[in-house]
Design an enzyme around this catalytic site. Structure first.
Site, PDB file in Angstrom:
ATOM      1  N   THR A   1       0.804  -1.327   0.094  1.00  0.00           N
ATOM      2  CA  THR A   1       0.038   0.223   0.087  1.00  0.00           C
ATOM      3  C   THR A   1       0.785   1.334  -0.002  1.00  0.00           C
ATOM      4  OG1 THR A   1       0.045  -0.135   2.554  1.00  0.00           O
ATOM      5  CG2 THR A   1      -1.948  -1.081   1.108  1.00  0.00           C
ATOM      6  N   GLY A   2       2.104   0.951  -0.063  1.00  0.00           N
ATOM      7  CA  GLY A   2       3.101   2.290   0.118  1.00  0.00           C
ATOM      8  C   GLY A   2       3.344   2.793  -1.203  1.00  0.00           C
ATOM      9  N   ALA A   3       4.207   3.976  -1.045  1.00  0.00           N
ATOM     10  CA  ALA A   3       4.378   4.634  -2.424  1.00  0.00           C
ATOM     11  C   ALA A   3       5.178   3.788  -3.486  1.00  0.00           C
ATOM     12  CB  ALA A   3       5.118   5.717  -2.229  1.00  0.00           C
ATOM     13  N   VAL A   4       6.275   3.015  -2.750  1.00  0.00           N
ATOM     14  CA  VAL A   4       6.946   2.102  -3.745  1.00  0.00           C
ATOM     15  C   VAL A   4       6.305   0.822  -3.881  1.00  0.00           C
ATOM     16  CG1 VAL A   4       9.190   0.687  -3.742  1.00  0.00           C
ATOM     17  CG2 VAL A   4       9.124   3.090  -2.718  1.00  0.00           C
TER      18      VAL A   4
ATOM     19  N   PRO B   1      -1.541  28.121   7.811  1.00  0.00           N
ATOM     20  CA  PRO B   1      -0.486  27.469   8.351  1.00  0.00           C
ATOM     21  C   PRO B   1      -0.172  26.011   7.909  1.00  0.00           C
ATOM     22  CG  PRO B   1      -1.973  27.630  10.044  1.00  0.00           C
ATOM     23  CD  PRO B   1      -2.722  28.353   8.925  1.00  0.00           C
TER      24      PRO B   1
ATOM     25  N   SER C   1       9.191  11.838  -2.193  1.00  0.00           N
ATOM     26  CA  SER C   1       8.601  10.674  -2.571  1.00  0.00           C
ATOM     27  C   SER C   1       9.701   9.616  -1.612  1.00  0.00           C
ATOM     28  CB  SER C   1       8.960  10.079  -3.920  1.00  0.00           C
ATOM     29  OG  SER C   1      10.150  10.266  -4.583  1.00  0.00           O
TER      30      SER C   1
ATOM     31  N   GLN D   1      12.953   8.613  -8.299  1.00  0.00           N
ATOM     32  CA  GLN D   1      13.232   7.847  -6.995  1.00  0.00           C
ATOM     33  C   GLN D   1      12.322   6.519  -6.788  1.00  0.00           C
ATOM     34  OE1 GLN D   1      11.044   7.885  -3.801  1.00  0.00           O
ATOM     35  NE2 GLN D   1      12.701   6.693  -3.131  1.00  0.00           N
TER      36      GLN D   1
ATOM     37  N   CYS E   1      18.267   4.935  -2.684  1.00  0.00           N
ATOM     38  CA  CYS E   1      17.760   5.451  -4.132  1.00  0.00           C
ATOM     39  C   CYS E   1      18.760   6.533  -4.389  1.00  0.00           C
ATOM     40  CB  CYS E   1      16.326   6.203  -3.804  1.00  0.00           C
ATOM     41  SG  CYS E   1      16.355   7.311  -2.126  1.00  0.00           S
TER      42      CYS E   1
ATOM     43  N   HIS F   1      14.814  12.351  -7.791  1.00  0.00           N
ATOM     44  CA  HIS F   1      15.972  12.855  -7.221  1.00  0.00           C
ATOM     45  C   HIS F   1      16.931  13.222  -8.047  1.00  0.00           C
ATOM     46  CE1 HIS F   1      14.603  11.111  -3.478  1.00  0.00           C
ATOM     47  NE2 HIS F   1      15.786  10.256  -3.268  1.00  0.00           N
TER      48      HIS F   1
ATOM     49  N   LYS G   1      25.305   5.771   3.325  1.00  0.00           N
ATOM     50  CA  LYS G   1      24.748   4.773   2.456  1.00  0.00           C
ATOM     51  C   LYS G   1      25.345   5.077   1.216  1.00  0.00           C
ATOM     52  CE  LYS G   1      20.358   4.319   4.580  1.00  0.00           C
ATOM     53  NZ  LYS G   1      18.895   5.028   4.272  1.00  0.00           N
TER      54      LYS G   1
END
Lengths: 340, 340
Positions: free
Chosen positions: A11-14, A180, A158, A314, A128, A241, A212
């Site tokens: 369910t994540g971005a990747v 804000p 991302s 990325q 990445c 990136h 890294k």
């Protein structure tokens, strides 16, 4: 042959990119199982006429899988990659948990696909920024022999996940409304701002992300003596990136040959016509498989040096695409079986 | 003593800051005259109960001025700075037109204020990225002896003027409305994007902005042998520039001493507590006189090297503030008179 594939962190971005890329690249799948933590298990994910109920990522989930791609954070990987391997399911891990483990290959297929052979059930996908930087550095290394590099990154939201991308978008919407901005995914506001802070700080003043880039570059390119100093910066960009690099080589450099090497390299797209205002930019290299390399010039502060600018998606080369390419290399080199 | 001061380019982003800074810093003014091209002459500018009609910037406009600060672009400066000087009005020029002229002092007052002595009617204000970078590099040079540096910039829209800042804001508003973005001030969209392109490209692949950082650093610090390689990048930030630097020194370096030197330097504010998520950021150093310096660490790819991160208000230290400080140095050193 076709394979039973799982995605942990679906369910994540990747994870979302992994689903699309596996189909788009016609990965030979007998089945696709989507797994996630208890927080997301039970959710439904659909793609066209296909639909999945996300299942709980637990050790038994790997009993009937051949390959599982992990992108659910370091602690999930630490717990479950060995469980997958134990069950003859190769874990392709996008977290940093196993990257520097001497028993785990760290693979960028355009550079060291052969390293997948003889894996012991876990193969690591690189950081990445490292993956993107090496799409510029590796072909130049092959020509001139890389000795040392300096890199400053311009990293998209991302890299911190789907919620972080949404936070940047929300901050911009708040700014337009004169309200804000909320900053929960990052320690500070990212819209109209820069954070020289990606991942945690170490005692030596560098961040984990910066370490890294040095350590993973050494391992992937098999250059244990390589020196590097990097500054990793989060910028208000959504998903690609960018990296400014000054690189020093063993042998004399040549811009024409450097450009030819980039053009001829599978992972890179030469984008270097400054007179036409053509150089790699995040908006042009989001959703592209190849990384853009441009601004190639003789470095004015190094002997045998080149300066360059590399941009890559990325979520793709920096994560999901490289992981799928590792799975493809496993298939191609007939190395899917776990040999412990 | 008080002086008859003029601002050329009074309606621009830097011009507007100049008006405010001259008053905020109590510059000894007998009068303030606002000048601009025919496009803006006749406009009214107000500040509190003060009001000016912008006058045409022509040679005769300098007849009754002692000091004129120019921020109206290179061609206006090329034409009119010598006219001002001829009329015994010292021109403090924010353009790049005269910076490398051996007869023109190029001044950052915290570094080489004494260079204003013996000017011949024109004093140059440095490039914005250079001025900001040197607020980190100069105190370290004094301690350790600067030999070479690598810099990657993260430059705000303000560097391209008021219209460019407005364009970035408009692009963000268009994005929120789902409308296409207009890009006229920059060659490409800046919102959610990066342009590795500031000022024009030279044959060697570097930009003019990148050349300036090397050449002006050499001149200001009086280090003709200094080596530098920079990559200048425009980022979607409104008005502060940030710079990631890897610097090599003659003598062994020490982080504690480096921090002390930054703390003790008039142009810098040490902002270096990574454990507390404290590091310089554009939103915190917009509208600040001092530049923020942080992320100071032993460079892992250099012998006698330090890595650092410097952020400074482009419109202030990068332009208007430094120009006012030059005017203040002229007053303090009793050097306002033009001695041709």
């Amino acid at each position: 042959m076709s394979y039973r594939v799982g995605i942990v962190g679906a369910t994540g971005a990747v994870g979302q990119e992994l689903i699309d890329l596996l189909y788009a690249r016609n990965f030979p799948m007998e089945s696709l199982t989507l797994l996630a933590s208890s927080r997301s298990a039970g959710k439904t994910i659909t793609r066209g006429d296909k639909s999945w109920t996300v299942e709980l990522a637990c050790p038994e989930a790997f009993d009937n899988l051949d390959i599982a791609i992990f992108s659910a954070g370091g602690s999930t990987s630490t717990d479950l990659c060995p469980e997958a391997a134990k069950r003859n399911c190769v874990a392709v891990d996008n977290s940093s948990a196993f990257r520097m483990d001497p028993n785990v290959p760290l693979v960028v297929p355009e550079i060291n696909a052969e390293a997948v052979r003889g894996h012991q059930g876990i193969i690591a996908n690189p950081n990445c920024s490292t993956a993107v930087a090496l799409m510029g550095l590796w072909p130049l290394h092959e020509l001139f022999g890389l000795k040392r590099f300096f890199a400053s990154t311009y990293q998209a939201a991302s890299g911190a996940g789907a919620a972080a991308m949404a936070e940047l978008e929300d901050q911009v919407r708040s700014w337009v409304k004169g309200e804000p901005m909320k900053a929960e995914q990052f320690p500070h506001q990212l819209a109209f701002n820069l954070l020289p802070h990606v991942d945690k700080f170490f005692e030596d003043g560098y961040t984990k992300e910066e370490h890294k880039m040095l350590n993973e570059s050494r391992k992937i390119m098999n250059l244990p003596e390589l020196r590097a100093s990097t500054t990793c910066v989060r910028v208000p960009v959504l998903r690609a990136h960018s990296i400014a690099i000054n690189a020093e080589f063993e042998r004399p450099v040549d811009v024409v040959k450097a450009r030819e090497a980039i053009s001829g390299f599978a992972g890179a797209d030469l984008c270097d016509e400054p007179a036409e205002n053509r150089y790699p930019m995040p908006i042009d290299f989001s959703g592209k498989e190849k990384c853009g390399v441009g601004r190639i010039r003789i470095d004015s502060a190094l002997d045998n040096g080149l300066a360059l600018w590399v941009v890559g998606d990325q979520l793709w080369k920096g994560a999901a695409l490289n992981a799928v390419q590792i799975a493809e290399a496993l298939v191609k080199l007939d190395a899917v079986a776990v040999s412990v």
